[in-house]
Design a protein around this motif. Structure first.
Motif, mmCIF file in Angstrom:
data_model
loop_
_atom_site.group_PDB
_atom_site.id
_atom_site.type_symbol
_atom_site.label_atom_id
_atom_site.label_comp_id
_atom_site.label_asym_id
_atom_site.label_seq_id
_atom_site.Cartn_x
_atom_site.Cartn_y
_atom_site.Cartn_z
ATOM 1 N N GLN A 111 27.698 41.288 -42.119
ATOM 2 C CA GLN A 111 27.201 42.602 -41.706
ATOM 3 C C GLN A 111 25.661 42.569 -41.414
ATOM 4 O OE1 GLN A 111 29.110 41.814 -44.465
ATOM 5 N NE2 GLN A 111 30.846 42.639 -43.615
ATOM 6 N N ALA A 112 24.929 42.008 -42.445
ATOM 7 C CA ALA A 112 23.301 41.825 -42.208
ATOM 8 C C ALA A 112 23.279 40.837 -40.641
ATOM 9 C CB ALA A 112 22.783 41.294 -43.309
ATOM 10 N N THR A 113 23.820 39.899 -40.651
ATOM 11 C CA THR A 113 23.746 39.136 -39.504
ATOM 12 C C THR A 113 23.929 39.932 -38.010
ATOM 13 O OG1 THR A 113 23.990 37.271 -40.644
ATOM 14 C CG2 THR A 113 24.252 37.038 -38.143
ATOM 15 N N SER A 114 25.016 40.607 -38.345
ATOM 16 C CA SER A 114 25.548 41.304 -36.790
ATOM 17 C C SER A 114 24.607 42.409 -36.606
ATOM 18 C CB SER A 114 26.980 41.962 -37.196
ATOM 19 O OG SER A 114 27.841 40.753 -37.339
ATOM 20 N N ALA A 115 24.150 43.037 -37.806
ATOM 21 C CA ALA A 115 23.210 44.075 -37.375
ATOM 22 C C ALA A 115 21.719 43.612 -36.730
ATOM 23 C CB ALA A 115 22.908 44.925 -38.729
ATOM 24 N N ALA A 116 21.511 42.577 -37.239
ATOM 25 C CA ALA A 116 19.923 42.047 -36.645
ATOM 26 C C ALA A 116 20.182 41.501 -35.391
ATOM 27 C CB ALA A 116 19.704 41.052 -37.812
ATOM 28 N N ILE A 117 21.327 41.015 -34.975
ATOM 29 C CA ILE A 117 21.647 40.436 -33.636
ATOM 30 C C ILE A 117 21.181 41.082 -32.568
ATOM 31 C CG2 ILE A 117 23.153 39.432 -31.941
ATOM 32 C CD1 ILE A 117 24.623 38.100 -34.365
ATOM 33 N N PRO A 118 21.295 42.420 -32.358
ATOM 34 C CA PRO A 118 20.930 43.186 -31.088
ATOM 35 C C PRO A 118 19.473 43.362 -31.154
ATOM 36 C CG PRO A 118 22.750 44.226 -32.145
ATOM 37 C CD PRO A 118 22.212 42.907 -32.936
ATOM 38 N N GLN A 119 18.776 43.599 -32.453
ATOM 39 C CA GLN A 119 17.442 43.821 -32.560
ATOM 40 C C GLN A 119 16.461 42.624 -32.165
ATOM 41 O OE1 GLN A 119 16.205 45.691 -36.382
ATOM 42 N NE2 GLN A 119 18.505 45.950 -36.738
ATOM 43 N N VAL A 120 17.135 41.201 -32.577
ATOM 44 C CA VAL A 120 16.536 39.891 -32.246
ATOM 45 C C VAL A 120 16.403 39.836 -30.990
ATOM 46 C CG1 VAL A 120 16.675 37.439 -32.558
ATOM 47 C CG2 VAL A 120 16.857 39.140 -34.663
ATOM 48 N N THR A 121 17.704 40.071 -30.256
ATOM 49 C CA THR A 121 17.870 39.971 -29.009
ATOM 50 C C THR A 121 16.916 40.537 -28.014
ATOM 51 O OG1 THR A 121 20.251 39.354 -29.282
ATOM 52 C CG2 THR A 121 19.556 39.871 -27.009
ATOM 53 N N ALA A 122 17.057 41.947 -28.544
ATOM 54 C CA ALA A 122 16.028 42.744 -27.631
ATOM 55 C C ALA A 122 14.473 42.427 -27.682
ATOM 56 C CB ALA A 122 16.108 44.462 -28.095
ATOM 57 N N LEU A 123 13.988 42.031 -28.903
ATOM 58 C CA LEU A 123 12.667 41.675 -28.970
ATOM 59 C C LEU A 123 12.402 40.274 -28.309
ATOM 60 C CD1 LEU A 123 12.308 42.178 -32.835
ATOM 61 C CD2 LEU A 123 11.121 43.338 -31.125
ATOM 62 N N VAL A 124 13.290 39.696 -28.209
ATOM 63 C CA VAL A 124 13.117 38.033 -27.650
ATOM 64 C C VAL A 124 13.121 38.413 -25.921
ATOM 65 C CG1 VAL A 124 14.217 35.840 -26.951
ATOM 66 C CG2 VAL A 124 14.245 36.651 -29.454
ATOM 67 N N GLN A 125 13.967 39.361 -25.631
ATOM 68 C CA GLN A 125 14.113 39.572 -24.151
ATOM 69 C C GLN A 125 12.979 40.224 -23.754
ATOM 70 O OE1 GLN A 125 17.769 41.882 -23.972
ATOM 71 N NE2 GLN A 125 18.574 40.159 -23.132
ATOM 72 N N ARG A 126 11.930 41.015 -24.402
ATOM 73 C CA ARG A 126 10.901 41.655 -24.246
ATOM 74 C C ARG A 126 9.803 40.780 -24.114
ATOM 75 N NH1 ARG A 126 12.786 46.251 -27.133
ATOM 76 N NH2 ARG A 126 11.414 45.757 -29.120
ATOM 77 N N THR A 127 9.922 39.511 -24.555
ATOM 78 C CA THR A 127 8.607 38.537 -24.631
ATOM 79 C C THR A 127 8.414 37.939 -23.431
ATOM 80 O OG1 THR A 127 9.410 38.077 -26.828
ATOM 81 C CG2 THR A 127 7.909 36.484 -25.894
ATOM 82 N N GLU A 128 7.204 38.016 -22.948
ATOM 83 C CA GLU A 128 6.798 37.421 -21.680
ATOM 84 C C GLU A 128 7.230 35.880 -21.442
ATOM 85 O OE1 GLU A 128 2.679 36.850 -19.011
ATOM 86 O OE2 GLU A 128 2.449 37.670 -21.063
ATOM 87 N N ASN A 129 7.588 35.495 -20.243
ATOM 88 C CA ASN A 129 7.957 34.511 -19.929
ATOM 89 C C ASN A 129 9.261 33.991 -20.514
ATOM 90 O OD1 ASN A 129 7.312 31.807 -18.454
ATOM 91 N ND2 ASN A 129 6.785 30.906 -20.325
ATOM 92 N N VAL A 130 10.182 34.874 -21.079
ATOM 93 C CA VAL A 130 11.601 34.754 -21.432
ATOM 94 C C VAL A 130 12.445 34.935 -20.196
ATOM 95 C CG1 VAL A 130 13.554 35.381 -22.531
ATOM 96 C CG2 VAL A 130 11.317 34.896 -23.841
ATOM 97 N N LEU A 131 13.236 33.982 -19.575
ATOM 98 C CA LEU A 131 14.165 34.297 -18.407
ATOM 99 C C LEU A 131 15.412 34.973 -18.835
ATOM 100 C CD1 LEU A 131 14.686 33.777 -15.227
ATOM 101 C CD2 LEU A 131 15.643 31.640 -16.016
ATOM 102 N N ALA A 132 16.023 34.309 -19.764
ATOM 103 C CA ALA A 132 17.306 34.805 -20.227
ATOM 104 C C ALA A 132 17.467 34.613 -22.020
ATOM 105 C CB ALA A 132 18.401 34.417 -19.337
ATOM 106 N N VAL A 133 18.465 35.302 -22.364
ATOM 107 C CA VAL A 133 18.903 35.120 -23.978
ATOM 108 C C VAL A 133 20.467 35.254 -23.742
ATOM 109 C CG1 VAL A 133 18.943 35.992 -26.181
ATOM 110 C CG2 VAL A 133 16.759 36.426 -24.687
ATOM 111 N N ALA A 134 21.147 33.911 -23.972
ATOM 112 C CA ALA A 134 22.616 33.953 -24.124
ATOM 113 C C ALA A 134 23.108 34.626 -25.190
ATOM 114 C CB ALA A 134 22.755 32.310 -24.242
ATOM 115 N N PRO A 135 24.397 34.868 -24.897
ATOM 116 C CA PRO A 135 25.130 35.866 -26.203
ATOM 117 C C PRO A 135 25.257 35.012 -27.406
ATOM 118 C CG PRO A 135 26.489 35.649 -23.974
ATOM 119 C CD PRO A 135 25.098 34.767 -23.615
#
Length: 736
Positions: free
Chosen positions: A441-465
């Motif tokens: 549960q802790a991992t599943s809850a963190a995944i969307p937040q981590v994905t959003a933070l990484v996607q907003r980072t400059e120079n990131v083209l894509a984040v895979a599922p």
């Protein structure tokens, strides 16, 4: 020390059959051990304490299916949009299914399921997961992987398997024999005798054989990186030939002064052997000192090379005297054998020695007189020239090599270029974010937040599922940067991502991947470089103060070493990073220097620089102590040592230069940097700037405070104690 080595040399010559037999048994025994016990060569650069390594360790424990080696099969259709047709999709799916059934493969991902298809519908990427690390993948598994897609290629498709699984171990081929051949020619020209040249080369090759066999015999219990045996071979050949050269040269000189062979060998080992022992010790200490950096693969490289150098020293002071005993006076050119006194009587017999007047018209003496006469202009020109060569050094960038630096035409390079062509450089250096929690549960809850933070980072083209572990507690997110693995922007991206996801409390979020590991390795090595340089320079000052009993000579030697290092770095950066004259060394793609090259170069060049310093300056001190003026002692030291040091430097340059012909860019850069470094240090620093500075300092060069003179032990590298011992035994005897 000199007296002990004198006895060792005479004993080895008198019992030459026993000594030769012992070394032969050691060589054969270690060769058999290497053949039966040899383990795999690793190519994994572990870095304890770094975030990328902690992430890999976590994956190995909680998500083992994702901790093995990865491969990427790049596919190019015959025409744009072909992947959108049913026929094109069928070809790619069949290829993915074929890859999934390969030996050692856990699974292959259909590119249509994860969107790994280019917008123009012509390129696709098939991700392949192996069960084991790249260095544990067998040759049969690797060959099967390289041959995947034969049916697709027959239909006009381009298939290029790549990825870390294709990281090949560099092989030593026939190109390095060029350097050895040139070294043999230098020996023949130097000695004027095929016997002397052949025996010196044979001695060095036996030492290298023993060292390399012992190294491979231990490879089953020690993880050897792919570059460790190459480095050991480089140094073993170079110093092995040089050390044998120095002892053989002194032996020939003693013979020409009329000494009998056993006495000539004893004195050669007692004098030149002392310098060999000290010079070898400096190389060993510098290489073993790499362990203080606390990087496992670098420690193994340093210790492997140090062990080979140790064997070269032992062979030089034991087997070389034995071989000289077999050769006798045949080490002299034919014209000198008849004109030189035979010296068959005892060494202490009157009339045994009839030395001719010393010829001081040779090039070494002429060069020394010119350098000392124009010492100030020589020093200024030398400093200015080395300063200009060092100008590119501040621009040096470090990284671990990626497939983009592989030789053109290699499978890894073909795959890298095809991926870059179809998707951009970022797809060749993807990152991996590991999210690990105590509960699913802790991992599943963190995944969307981590994905959003990484996607907003400059120079990131894509984040895979995300890919989830079987227990759901660990997730793996693929991150594609816009820039390539060794680009400065990618390094900035790695630091930015780590900063943005470092605040989670309920889960661990770690960034890893080959690109992140390379960045971590480079940063740690860059941080360790100043410390190691200070250690090496401090060590050189202390050791030379011990040997030469002087304050200014060690300081001058250390400053000369720093000049050598700076100029060598500058030339290497200009060629391998900036691409100037890259075609001359066969470099396809310039780029950052391999991250461990600078620290390795410092350790090796330190030892080799001290070699030439000892062999030249020890003769200067010897003549100064025996009454010559400081100016004349400087000229004598250069005059007597220039020929031998020139030959030794040319041999090292030839051996190191032979490795420039290898395709592997890492080995190529190592061979080039070492060859250039030896050339600069021997010919510019030691044989030009050093005598000019020594002449300028005069008697002050040998100044040592009385309190320090009492504290320092006397290692007697010039053999003063040996001469006293021989004078007591034979007052009328010759002076060597």
């Amino acid at each position: 020390m000199a007296t002990l080595l004198y006895r060792l040399g005479r004993g080895s010559m008198r019992r030459r059959r026993l000594v030769a037999a012992i070394w032969l048994v050691v060589l054969v025994g270690l060769g058999l051990a290497a053949a039966t016990l040899r383990g795999p060569i690793a190519d994994n650069f572990t870095m304890p304490g770094t975030e990328s390594q902690r992430a890999l360790d976590l994956l190995a424990g909680q998500f083992p299916a994702a901790s093995g080696a990865t491969g990427t099969i790049a596919v190019k259709a015959p025409a744009d949009g072909a992947l959108g047709s049913p026929q094109g999709q069928a070809v790619v799916k069949e290829l993915a299914q074929e890859a999934a059934t390969l030996p050692g493969v856990v699974g292959a991902v259909d590119p249509f399921q994860v969107g790994a298809v280019s917008p123009d519908g012509r390129y696709a990427l098939v991700q392949v997961q192996f069960a084991t690390r790249a260095d544990e993948v067998t040759d049969a598994q690797r060959d099967a992987y390289e041959q995947v897609g034969a049916r697709a290629e027959a239909q006009g498709w381009q298939v290029a398997p790549g990825g870390e699984v294709l990281n090949a171990v560099p092989e030593v081929g026939s190109t390095e024999a060029i350097g050895v051949a040139i070294a043999a020619i230098v020996l023949v020209v130097t000695f004027g005798s095929l016997v002397a040249a052949g025996m010196t080369m044979l001695n060095a090759l036996i030492g290298v054989g023993v060292g390399m066999a012992g190294l491979f015999a231990l490879s089953s219990v020690v993880d050897l990186t792919s570059t460790a045996p190459i480095l050991a071979l480089m140094l073993g050949l170079a110093v092995g030939i040089d050390y044998s050269l120095f002892i053989t040269s002194r032996y020939r000189q003693n013979l020409m002064e009329g000494l009998p062979p056993d006495e000539a060998v004893g004195r050669a080992v007692g004098t030149a052997g002392s310098a060999v022992l000290f010079a070898g010790a400096t190389v060993v200490i510098a290489l073993a000192g790499l362990a203080v950096v606390n990087i496992p693969f670098l420690t193994v490289m340093g210790l492997a090379a140090a062990a080979t150098v140790t064997v070269a020293v032992l062979v030089a002071i034991t087997l070389q005297p034995a071989l000289l005993g077999f050769a006798g006076r045949r080490v002299l050119p034919r014209k000198l054998r008849s004109s030189t006194p035979a010296g068959d009587g005892p060494a202490d017999a009157p009339g045994t020695t009839a030395p001719a007047a010393e010829d001081r018209s040779g090039f070494g003496f002429r060069w020394a007189r010119a350098v000392t006469r124009f010492r100030v202009p020589v020093i200024l020109v030398g400093l200015l020239g080395l300063g200009l060569l060092a100008l590119p050094t501040p621009d040096m960038r470090l990284a671990l090599p990626d497939a983009g630096a592989a030789p053109v035409g290699s499978p890894a390079r073909a795959s890298n270029d095809l991926i870059t062509e179809g998707f951009g450089p970022g797809f060749t250096g993807r990152l991996a974010v590991v999210v690990a929690g105590d509960t699913p549960q802790a991992t599943s809850a963190a995944i969307p937040q981590v994905t959003a933070l990484v996607q907003r980072t400059e120079n990131v083209l894509a984040v895979a599922p995300p890919q989830l572990s079987p227990d759901g507690r660990t997730a793996l997110l693929g991150v594609v940067p816009k820039t390539g693995p060794t680009d400065e922007a990618t390094e900035t991206l790695v630091n930015d991502v780590r900063a943005s996801v470092g605040e989670f409390r309920d889960v661990d979020v770690l960034l890893t991947g080959a690109t992140a590991i390379g960045i971590d390795v480079s940063e740690k090595l860059s941080d360790a470089l100043p410390v190691y340089l200070l250690l090496v320079v401090g060590l050189s000052v202390l050791l030379l103060m011990l040997v030469f009993r002087s304050v200014l000579v060690p300081v001058k030697a250390a400053l000369g070493f720093l000049l050598t290092v700076a100029a060598t770095f500058g030339i290497t950066v200009a060629v391998f990073q900036q691409g100037h004259l890259a075609d001359l060394v066969g470099l396809d793609t310039p780029g950052p220097l391999v991250s461990f090259l600078p620290i390795l170069l410092i350790g090796i060049l330190f030892g080799l620089a001290m070699d030439y310093e000892v062999f030249l300056v020890s003769r200067m001190r010897e003549d100064f102590v025996h009454g010559d003026t400081a100016q004349q002692a400087t000229i004598n030291g250069m005059g007597h040592g220039a020929r031998v040091v020139t030959a030794a430097a040319l041999i090292m340059i030839s051996v190191f230069g032979g490795f420039v012909f290898l395709d592997d860019p890492v080995i190529k850069s190592m061979g080039f940097a070492l060859a250039v470094g030896v050339a600069i240090d021997a010919f510019v620093v030691r044989m030009t700037i050093v005598p000019a500075v020594m002449s300028l300092l005069g008697r002050g060069a040998w100044w040592l405070p009385r309190w320090l003179e009492k504290v320092l032990p006397n290692v007697d590298i010039e053999g003063e104690g040996l001469r006293a011992h021989l004078d007591e035994r034979a007052p009328v005897g010759p002076r060597s």
